[in-house]
Design an enzyme around this catalytic site. Structure first.
Site, PDB file in Angstrom:
ATOM      1  N   GLU A  85      53.513  64.712  34.677  1.00  0.00           N
ATOM      2  CA  GLU A  85      52.107  65.030  34.927  1.00  0.00           C
ATOM      3  C   GLU A  85      51.299  65.264  33.663  1.00  0.00           C
ATOM      4  O   GLU A  85      50.066  65.225  33.700  1.00  0.00           O
ATOM      5  CB  GLU A  85      52.000  66.250  35.859  1.00  0.00           C
ATOM      6  CG  GLU A  85      52.409  67.586  35.242  1.00  0.00           C
ATOM      7  CD  GLU A  85      53.904  67.888  35.370  1.00  0.00           C
ATOM      8  OE1 GLU A  85      54.288  69.067  35.288  1.00  0.00           O
ATOM      9  OE2 GLU A  85      54.700  66.927  35.542  1.00  0.00           O
ATOM     10  N   CYS A 128      61.304  69.250  36.399  1.00  0.00           N
ATOM     11  CA  CYS A 128      61.786  70.295  35.489  1.00  0.00           C
ATOM     12  C   CYS A 128      62.573  71.352  36.271  1.00  0.00           C
ATOM     13  O   CYS A 128      63.668  71.071  36.748  1.00  0.00           O
ATOM     14  CB  CYS A 128      60.619  70.887  34.708  1.00  0.00           C
ATOM     15  SG  CYS A 128      61.166  71.770  33.205  1.00  0.00           S
ATOM     16  N   HIS A 132      58.249  66.318  32.349  1.00  0.00           N
ATOM     17  CA  HIS A 132      56.976  66.531  33.056  1.00  0.00           C
ATOM     18  C   HIS A 132      56.147  65.245  33.045  1.00  0.00           C
ATOM     19  O   HIS A 132      55.442  64.960  32.079  1.00  0.00           O
ATOM     20  CB  HIS A 132      56.173  67.659  32.380  1.00  0.00           C
ATOM     21  CG  HIS A 132      56.753  69.020  32.585  1.00  0.00           C
ATOM     22  ND1 HIS A 132      56.483  69.779  33.702  1.00  0.00           N
ATOM     23  CD2 HIS A 132      57.597  69.747  31.815  1.00  0.00           C
ATOM     24  CE1 HIS A 132      57.132  70.930  33.610  1.00  0.00           C
ATOM     25  NE2 HIS A 132      57.820  70.936  32.487  1.00  0.00           N
TER      26      HIS A 132
END
Length: 508
Positions: free
Chosen positions: A168, A79, A166
């Site tokens: 994660e 990001c 993202h």
């Protein structure tokens, strides 16, 4: 020294989540703020740039020279981290016409090992106001979405990658695979960060560090202090002195329960009944912060007194875990104090002791795994979090012995029923709160004017955010009836349906 992935934090709300995903892959990683970076060493096998609430176009945006890592170690920007890479290498980052937030479908247009076993049309999670219009001459685009032309890119010659999404977060369905590809295939990590390796290494380090010195530890019965105690006991045996302080604000029969759990483990524990000391100090105090500070002060005084009965103590052990360490050196400095936390923070200065923190590299879920590896009982490992000040902050207003009795009984009914109906492990935290109100009721043919109890149960992953638990109405009805029928002085039960934020989990 373990192979390490360095995570450079630019202030993203997801930074800890990156670390947790890598730890789940058995890869050791450390988070460091962009303005407090460690020296690079051979143990650092890769670097990840986190997201950020800032725009790379802002003059005050967090900045590092990304090129300083090129050729030394693989790099992955996420990001803001990806935007920083583009911004610093002849790319173009512009304000998006609409905020790109939420689910998107990734279209992979390049065969690269970072996408091994990642399905085409994989769902990813976007959360950014700026967008990368061009990644720069040194980079090539390897994936896009319908709305984002540069969703992922890589350097043409070096192991440098950028994702504008993202990986994660949970909503990126193949995100963990992408991170695994980065740390295993591109960085060459072995994935040997395991609970058993942590126990062996930590015990060896503690033996080397402490030798024959005596160590004291304030054992609370919580997961962190319990696992810390087991590690130290394994390392130094009877030279560890555990002090358990019953402050009179614990759950029903808590002191007895904790002592019974630890009895077969052979720890050297002294249980101190200090309820009357705490009650006296808390008399007529209603302000939440004053109660917390009073409980903390008295804890230190009682602990200090007991510790002085042990001669030649050199060390104070604490159950500090990694989120506490990260918080102390965060990008924005320590977070604003929502409420003060009761711990043994004042003890080292008062007692002139050195600190030992066996868990300071672990996240909470890792602490539980280590505890399980060392044989700690499931009933303790999987207990809900319980506040340091105990029931002192679950009694709104001033504290009395009678209020503690009523709250202990009501809480015991609630927690016991959660276990009985197989709901305990479905909530993150649960408990009862004593409200400073009386209400009219009818019991038999008599009018009552008695106390109200609120029951609270939330779901969460880490306690940073939480939603109220949607417990079955039938269950709530049983809890209400049991509390009112069994706890003298209670004639009304309510259920808290507030989420965090805006409410906190505890009421004080």
């Amino acid at each position: 020294m373990h192979q390490t992935i360095l995570i450079i934090d630019f202030g993203s709300q997801y930074t800890q989540l990156i670390a947790r995903r890598l730890r789940e892959l058995n890869v050791y990683c450390e988070i460091h703020p962009y303005n407090h970076l460690p020296e690079m060493s051979d143990s650092i096998k890769g670097v990840i740039f986190s997201g950020s609430p800032f725009s790379v176009r802002d003059s005050l945006a967090p900045f590092i020279d990304t090129k300083s890592f090129f050729g030394k170690t693989p790099v992955l920007g996420l990001c803001y981290g990806a935007q920083l890479l583009a911004h610093q290498h002849q790319g173009e980052v512009v304000a998006s016409k609409i905020r790109e937030y939420g689910r998107a479908i990734l279209k992979i247009n390049f065969d690269d090992e970072i996408f091994n076993d990642v399905s085409d049309n994989s769902q990813v999670w976007m959360s950014h106001a700026d967008t990368i219009r061009s990644a720069g001459n040194d980079f090539e685009v390897i994936a896009q979405t319908d709305d984002v032309a540069v969703a992922a890119f890589r350097h043409k010659h070096l192991a440098v990658y950028g994702f504008q999404y993202h990986p994660e977060v949970y909503h990126s369905t193949d995100g963990k695979k992408m991170l695994a590809n980065f740390v295993y295939n591109i960085c060459g990590c072995r994935g040997d960060w395991t609970p058993s390796s942590f126990v062996d290494e930590t015990v060896a380090q503690l033996q080397e560090k402490l030798k024959n010195d005596k160590v004291i530890l304030g054992l609370s019965g919580g997961v962190d202090s319990s696992v810390a105690a087991l590690l130290l006991h394994k390392a130094i045996g009877k030279n560890l002195y555990c002090i358990f302080i019953d402050n009179g604000l614990l759950r029903k029969n808590e002191a007895h329960h904790v002592m019974e759990v630890f009895k077969p483990l052979g720890l050297n524990i002294k249980c101190v009944d200090a309820a009357s000391v705490f009650y006296e100090a808390l008399k007529n105090i209603s302000d939440p912060e004053q109660k917390r500070k009073t409980i903390g002060r008295v804890f230190i005084e009682v602990f200090d007194k007991e510790a002085h009965t042990i001669s030649d103590v050199k060390w104070l052990a604490q159950g500090t875990i990694y989120p506490d360490v990260i918080e102390s050196v965060s990008v924005k400095g320590p977070s604003a104090t929502i409420k003060s936390h009761h711990n043994v923070g004042g003890l080292p200065e008062k007692m002139n002791l050195k600190i030992v923190e066996p868990l300071r590299s672990l996240f909470k879920d890792e602490v539980r795994k280590v505890g399980k590896e060392m044989g700690l009982k499931e009933e303790l490992l999987n207990r809900h979090p319980f506040p340091g000040p105990g029931l002192g902050i679950r009694i709104l207003g001033d504290i009395s012995v009678e209020k503690v009795r009523m709250l202990q009984e009501a809480d015991h009914v609630f927690i016991s029923l959660l276990h009985k109906h197989n709901l305990y492990q479905k909530v993150w935290q649960a408990g009862a709160i004593f409200l400073p109100v009386n209400s009219v009721g009818v019991m038999g043919d008599e009018r009552t004017y008695e106390n109200a109890i609120c029951i609270r149960a939330v779901t969460s992953t880490d306690g940073m955010t939480a939603d109220w638990a949607h417990l079955p109405y039938e269950f709530l009805s049983i809890v209400s009836n049991e509390i009112i029928n069994k706890v003298k002085g209670i004639n009304r039960v309510v259920y808290d349906i507030s989420s965090k934020p805006p409410a906190t989990i505890e009421w004080e």
